[in-house]
Each structure stands twice: as structure tokens, then as C-alpha cells.
Write a protein that holds these residues in place. Structure first.
Motif, PDB file in Angstrom:
ATOM      1  N   THR A  30     106.533  -7.254 -18.449  1.00  0.00           N
ATOM      2  CA  THR A  30     105.316  -8.048 -18.644  1.00  0.00           C
ATOM      3  C   THR A  30     105.628  -9.308 -19.445  1.00  0.00           C
ATOM      4  O   THR A  30     106.425  -9.273 -20.400  1.00  0.00           O
ATOM      5  N   ALA A  42      95.615  -2.330 -27.440  1.00  0.00           N
ATOM      6  CA  ALA A  42      96.090  -0.947 -27.497  1.00  0.00           C
ATOM      7  C   ALA A  42      96.024  -0.392 -28.910  1.00  0.00           C
ATOM      8  O   ALA A  42      95.677   0.778 -29.126  1.00  0.00           O
ATOM      9  N   MET A  53      99.938  -0.313 -17.088  1.00  0.00           N
ATOM     10  CA  MET A  53     100.420  -1.338 -18.024  1.00  0.00           C
ATOM     11  C   MET A  53     101.604  -0.819 -18.843  1.00  0.00           C
ATOM     12  O   MET A  53     102.539  -1.571 -19.143  1.00  0.00           O
ATOM     13  N   GLU A  81     101.042 -12.030 -22.459  1.00  0.00           N
ATOM     14  CA  GLU A  81     100.157 -10.965 -21.973  1.00  0.00           C
ATOM     15  C   GLU A  81     100.450  -9.651 -22.680  1.00  0.00           C
ATOM     16  O   GLU A  81      99.532  -8.894 -23.031  1.00  0.00           O
ATOM     17  N   TRP A  94      95.794   1.747 -18.071  1.00  0.00           N
ATOM     18  CA  TRP A  94      96.700   1.738 -19.219  1.00  0.00           C
ATOM     19  C   TRP A  94      98.033   2.399 -18.876  1.00  0.00           C
ATOM     20  O   TRP A  94      99.088   1.992 -19.403  1.00  0.00           O
ATOM     21  N   GLN A 111      98.850  -9.576 -26.055  1.00  0.00           N
ATOM     22  CA  GLN A 111      97.413  -9.307 -25.969  1.00  0.00           C
ATOM     23  C   GLN A 111      97.155  -7.831 -25.695  1.00  0.00           C
ATOM     24  O   GLN A 111      96.252  -7.232 -26.291  1.00  0.00           O
ATOM     25  N   GLN A 112      97.947  -7.220 -24.806  1.00  0.00           N
ATOM     26  CA  GLN A 112      97.800  -5.790 -24.501  1.00  0.00           C
ATOM     27  C   GLN A 112      98.074  -4.937 -25.735  1.00  0.00           C
ATOM     28  O   GLN A 112      97.383  -3.943 -25.990  1.00  0.00           O
ATOM     29  N   ARG A 113      99.084  -5.343 -26.505  1.00  0.00           N
ATOM     30  CA  ARG A 113      99.415  -4.581 -27.714  1.00  0.00           C
ATOM     31  C   ARG A 113      98.260  -4.612 -28.714  1.00  0.00           C
ATOM     32  O   ARG A 113      97.936  -3.587 -29.342  1.00  0.00           O
TER      33      ARG A 113
END
Length: 257
Positions: free
Chosen positions: A31, A43, A24, A35, A21, A38-40
Motif C-alpha cells: 500500500t 485502525a 487492507m 494511504e 479490513w 491513514q489506514q493505521r
């Protein structure tokens, strides 16, 4: 060994997730948007769980430790004790319309002679930084038509073992109240068919509320001591709330003259 291995693996997984993390977060400015979206989402879900853990951990770690028996006591004390009510959670934390001789836990009993009880007792969690006791006791009194109100605390067998007339019994307490009232502490010592009683008024106007009972002035039969208990007697308790944040006992021998 299995527990240590499992603990090591858990910490390794946690550190690995933290590194991922962190990477990232550093790469977020570059980024790809799908993507990043999706990470947000992930998170935000993690943040909710982490915030909940921090909230609960902060609350629990800031509170006095359950079962704590640490408190200031004379260096030469040969016995010291904090009753269960102030140490840990009771199976029944409170009661209303409390009848005389009702017990809260195994050591505390309320006595009164009200025709109609408008009394409540409740164990509450201490949260102040100054508190050493994990729990306190709140007594609410509304209309009071009786002539006496007292809380009896039974002392354990260890308090009476080896008791002599050279001993001093000390109690320390922390008291909060809505309105000023008088509270008397009466130590009772049963020895054979007789019971010695010593009464002291609690100095509620002082920062340190402490009284000592000197057994030298009693007719105690040291060979026949059976048990001890303390009565806290509340004078003029109507329309008041009293909180006993802590109550501790200690015993020491008087210095020889």
C-alpha cells in the motif's frame, strides 16, 4: 420482522467491514505510504474500541449470571430459593456504622446491641469461577461492644405454604472469614401465637457448609403456619471480616419409614 431485518443488516455491515479490513491487512506490504498512514490512524482508533469491548465482554461473561436461581438441591425438593441479596444488585449496595434493625434490601436485616456501631455491610459482585450466585455479602466488624450480632433473612410466603412436620428445611452457604469464628443458624417458624425455633451450628470446617432442620421434632401447628425466617448468629465477631458468597434454601419431605 423489522427487528430481524435490522439485525441482518447490522451483521451484514459488520461482516463487510471485517472483509475490508482483512483485505487492507493483506495488502499493507504494497500500500502507498500516505494511504497506509491513514489506514493505521483509523485502525488504532478502532483497536481501542475493540479492546474495550473485549475487556468488558470478558468480564461480564465470566461473572455469575445476575438473577441466577440455579444451585444444587435435592431431587425431591418441593421448593428452593436464593434470596435477592445474592441474586441481583440492590438499590443501596452497602452501609456503614450499621444500626440495629437496618435492612439491606427487602429480606435481610442486621440485629445487634452495640452502644456504638463499628459494623459495615456491603453487597459485592462474585467473580470466582466456582460461584453460582451473582453477588455476595461482606460483613466487616471492628470494635464490638455488644452481646449479640445476627443477620435475619425473611423467607417468602412460598416457603411456608403447605409446610408440615414431615418437611426438612436445608440451607447451603459459602463462607469466607479472616479469623475463625462460630456461626449458628436458627430457623424460626411462626404459627399462631407461637414460634418454633431450631438451632444448628454451621460446619465451617467442611467444604460443603450445609445444615438441615427436621420439623418432626417441633410442635408445629401445620394449620396455623404464618411465616419463616432464618437468623445467622455470629459468635465473637470482633475485628473480623465475613463474606457470605452464597446462601440457598430448599425444602423436601422426609422419606417414609
Amino acid at each position: 420482522m423489522a427487528g430481524e431485518k435490522q439485525g441482518f443488516l447490522t451483521r451484514a455491515v459488520q461482516l463487510g467491514a471485517l472483509r475490508r479490513w482483512s483485505q487492507m491487512a493483506k495488502a499493507a506490504p504494497d500500500t502507498d505510504l500516505p494511504e497506509l498512514r491513514q489506514q493505521r490512524s483509523i485502525a488504532r482508533k478502532l483497536k481501542a474500541q475493540v479492546d474495550q469491548l473485549i475487556h468488558v465482554a470478558d468480564a461480564r461473561l465470566a461473572l455469575p449470571l445476575i438473577g441466577n436461581q440455579a444451585f444444587p438441591r435435592p431431587e425431591d425438593a418441593d421448593w428452593a430459593w436464593r434470596p435477592e441479596l445474592w441474586c441481583g444488585p440492590l438499590p443501596t449496595p452497602g452501609m456503614s456504622s450499621v444500626q440495629s434493625k437496618s435492612m439491606l434490601g427487602k429480606q435481610a436485616t442486621l440485629f445487634h446491641d452495640c452502644a456504638q456501631s463499628e459494623l459495615t455491610l456491603r453487597q459485592l459482585r462474585n467473580t470466582r469461577e466456582a460461584d453460582l450466585a451473582a453477588y455476595g455479602l461482606r460483613l466487616d466488624v471492628f470494635r464490638f461492644d455488644g452481646s449479640y450480632l445476627s443477620l435475619a433473612i425473611d423467607l417468602p410466603e412460598e416457603a411456608s405454604r403447605g409446610l408440615t412436620r414431615k418437611h426438612l428445611i436445608r440451607i447451603d452457604t459459602i463462607v469466607e472469614m479472616e479469623k475463625r469464628l462460630e456461626i449458628f443458624a436458627r430457623l424460626n417458624i411462626k404459627h399462631g401465637p407461637n414460634t418454633e425455633q431450631i438451632v444448628r451450628e454451621l460446619p465451617l470446617h467442611q467444604d460443603d457448609i450445609r445444615v438441615e432442620f427436621d420439623l418432626a421434632y417441633t410442635k408445629l401447628n401445620e394449620k396455623r403456619v404464618e411465616r419463616m425466617w432464618l437468623d445467622l448468629i455470629f459468635e465473637g465477631p470482633q475485628m473480623n471480616q465475613v463474606i457470605l458468597r452464597d446462601l440457598t434454601f430448599s425444602r423436601r419431605k422426609r422419606a417414609e419409614l
